[in-house]
Design a protein around this motif. Structure first.
Motif, PDB file in Angstrom:
ATOM      1  N   ALA A 147       0.833  -1.211   0.000  1.00 48.39           N
ATOM      2  CA  ALA A 147       0.000   0.000   0.000  1.00 48.39           C
ATOM      3  C   ALA A 147       0.865   1.258   0.000  1.00 48.39           C
ATOM      4  O   ALA A 147       0.591   2.204  -0.751  1.00 48.39           O
ATOM      5  CB  ALA A 147      -0.934  -0.006   1.216  1.00 48.39           C
ATOM      6  N   MET A 148       1.916   1.263   0.809  1.00 48.82           N
ATOM      7  CA  MET A 148       2.829   2.407   0.825  1.00 48.82           C
ATOM      8  C   MET A 148       3.437   2.601  -0.555  1.00 48.82           C
ATOM      9  O   MET A 148       3.478   3.714  -1.084  1.00 48.82           O
ATOM     10  CB  MET A 148       3.953   2.195   1.851  1.00 48.82           C
ATOM     11  CG  MET A 148       3.557   2.375   3.279  1.00 48.82           C
ATOM     12  SD  MET A 148       4.920   2.005   4.421  1.00 48.82           S
ATOM     13  CE  MET A 148       6.087   3.317   4.050  1.00 48.82           C
ATOM     14  N   SER A 149       3.904   1.522  -1.144  1.00 54.70           N
ATOM     15  CA  SER A 149       4.564   1.595  -2.438  1.00 54.70           C
ATOM     16  C   SER A 149       3.614   2.084  -3.530  1.00 54.70           C
ATOM     17  O   SER A 149       4.019   2.823  -4.421  1.00 54.70           O
ATOM     18  CB  SER A 149       5.147   0.233  -2.808  1.00 54.70           C
ATOM     19  OG  SER A 149       5.719   0.273  -4.078  1.00 54.70           O
ATOM     20  N   SER A 150       2.353   1.694  -3.467  1.00 53.30           N
ATOM     21  CA  SER A 150       1.411   2.154  -4.490  1.00 53.30           C
ATOM     22  C   SER A 150       1.187   3.661  -4.383  1.00 53.30           C
ATOM     23  O   SER A 150       0.936   4.325  -5.387  1.00 53.30           O
ATOM     24  CB  SER A 150       0.090   1.390  -4.414  1.00 53.30           C
ATOM     25  OG  SER A 150      -0.641   1.778  -3.279  1.00 53.30           O
ATOM     26  N   GLN A 151       1.298   4.212  -3.177  1.00 54.12           N
ATOM     27  CA  GLN A 151       1.193   5.661  -3.003  1.00 54.12           C
ATOM     28  C   GLN A 151       2.434   6.372  -3.554  1.00 54.12           C
ATOM     29  O   GLN A 151       2.372   7.555  -3.894  1.00 54.12           O
ATOM     30  CB  GLN A 151       1.008   6.007  -1.527  1.00 54.12           C
ATOM     31  CG  GLN A 151      -0.317   5.539  -0.969  1.00 54.12           C
ATOM     32  CD  GLN A 151      -0.378   5.655   0.547  1.00 54.12           C
ATOM     33  OE1 GLN A 151       0.584   6.003   1.214  1.00 54.12           O
ATOM     34  NE2 GLN A 151      -1.544   5.342   1.089  1.00 54.12           N
ATOM     35  N   ASP A 152       3.551   5.664  -3.613  1.00 55.82           N
ATOM     36  CA  ASP A 152       4.812   6.219  -4.110  1.00 55.82           C
ATOM     37  C   ASP A 152       5.195   5.566  -5.438  1.00 55.82           C
ATOM     38  O   ASP A 152       6.367   5.273  -5.686  1.00 55.82           O
ATOM     39  CB  ASP A 152       5.924   5.987  -3.070  1.00 55.82           C
ATOM     40  CG  ASP A 152       5.654   6.679  -1.756  1.00 55.82           C
ATOM     41  OD1 ASP A 152       5.172   7.823  -1.784  1.00 55.82           O
ATOM     42  OD2 ASP A 152       5.925   6.080  -0.697  1.00 55.82           O
ATOM     43  N   ALA A 153       4.228   5.332  -6.300  1.00 60.34           N
ATOM     44  CA  ALA A 153       4.432   4.555  -7.522  1.00 60.34           C
ATOM     45  C   ALA A 153       5.480   5.146  -8.465  1.00 60.34           C
ATOM     46  O   ALA A 153       6.071   4.411  -9.254  1.00 60.34           O
ATOM     47  CB  ALA A 153       3.113   4.371  -8.254  1.00 60.34           C
ATOM     48  N   ARG A 154       5.743   6.431  -8.394  1.00 62.25           N
ATOM     49  CA  ARG A 154       6.768   7.036  -9.261  1.00 62.25           C
ATOM     50  C   ARG A 154       8.170   6.589  -8.866  1.00 62.25           C
ATOM     51  O   ARG A 154       9.104   6.666  -9.660  1.00 62.25           O
ATOM     52  CB  ARG A 154       6.690   8.558  -9.182  1.00 62.25           C
ATOM     53  CG  ARG A 154       5.440   9.112  -9.833  1.00 62.25           C
ATOM     54  CD  ARG A 154       5.531  10.567 -10.052  1.00 62.25           C
ATOM     55  NE  ARG A 154       6.776  10.861 -10.736  1.00 62.25           N
ATOM     56  CZ  ARG A 154       7.349  12.059 -10.745  1.00 62.25           C
ATOM     57  NH1 ARG A 154       6.794  13.055 -10.139  1.00 62.25           N
ATOM     58  NH2 ARG A 154       8.482  12.260 -11.378  1.00 62.25           N
ATOM     59  N   ILE A 155       8.313   6.153  -7.619  1.00 63.00           N
ATOM     60  CA  ILE A 155       9.625   5.710  -7.141  1.00 63.00           C
ATOM     61  C   ILE A 155       9.714   4.217  -7.442  1.00 63.00           C
ATOM     62  O   ILE A 155       9.042   3.408  -6.822  1.00 63.00           O
ATOM     63  CB  ILE A 155       9.812   6.004  -5.640  1.00 63.00           C
ATOM     64  CG1 ILE A 155       9.544   7.494  -5.370  1.00 63.00           C
ATOM     65  CG2 ILE A 155      11.216   5.611  -5.191  1.00 63.00           C
ATOM     66  CD1 ILE A 155       9.465   7.850  -3.909  1.00 63.00           C
TER      67      ILE A 155
END
Length: 169
Positions: A45-53
């Motif tokens: 979930a955290m990673s999907s919020q930071d998908a550009r990274i």
């Protein structure tokens, strides 16, 4: 001086910091996933919020802005230090020393990377994929695809969660 370097190398090996000699078995990874599923979901979930990274590790990160654009580190505005610390905490809790990356349309969480020769490596870990990936195999305990193909191979765990294996050239 040489002797002290040898002693340091032996100490590092004895401390458990040496690379693995084999990749973990599917059953071991599946147990780890089932035991810590809430933390794996939190990380996804955290990673999907930071998908550009597209790559987040303990000591570096990468933003991919498209073909032809240079890959660059995330700015503190894109990945605030406190948020990066949150990733590091989850990496440590889940024993993901290599962090995370995005590839083949999936979030990849390597559990182990095994050096093969001087450049090549094999890796095995967890994947979160919004769409069903391919190819799927019933087991990843043996090399599932010819070594000449560096694409990930997958084994389904549950609802968008998979184990993956790949050979990196």
């Amino acid at each position: 001086m040489r002797a002290s370097g040898f002693v340091i190398a032996l100490a590092v090996l004895a401390s458990g910091c040496a690379p693995p000699r084999s990749l973990p078995a599917d059953a071991q990874l599946e147990r780890n996933f089932r035991t810590s599923e809430a933390d794996f979901r939190k990380l996804a979930a955290m990673s999907s919020q930071d998908a550009r990274i597209t790559r987040i590790a303990n000591d570096f990160n990468r933003v991919f802005e498209g073909v032809g654009a240079p890959v660059r580190p995330a700015t503190p505005a894109e990945l605030p230090p406190a948020r990066w610390d949150g990733y590091r905490e989850l990496f440590k809790k889940l024993s993901l020393s290599s962090g995370l990356s995005r590839d083949a349309g999936c979030l990849l969480l390597p559990a182990a990377i095994l050096q093969v020769g001087t450049v090549d490596s094999e890796e095995k870990g967890y994947a979160y994929c919004a769409e069903r990936p391919s190819p799927l195999y019933p087991s990843l305990d043996k090399t599932p695809v010819p070594v000449s193909k560096p694409l990930p191979a997958f084994r389904e765990l549950k609802d968008h969660w998979y184990l993956y294996w790949r050979y990196n050239e």
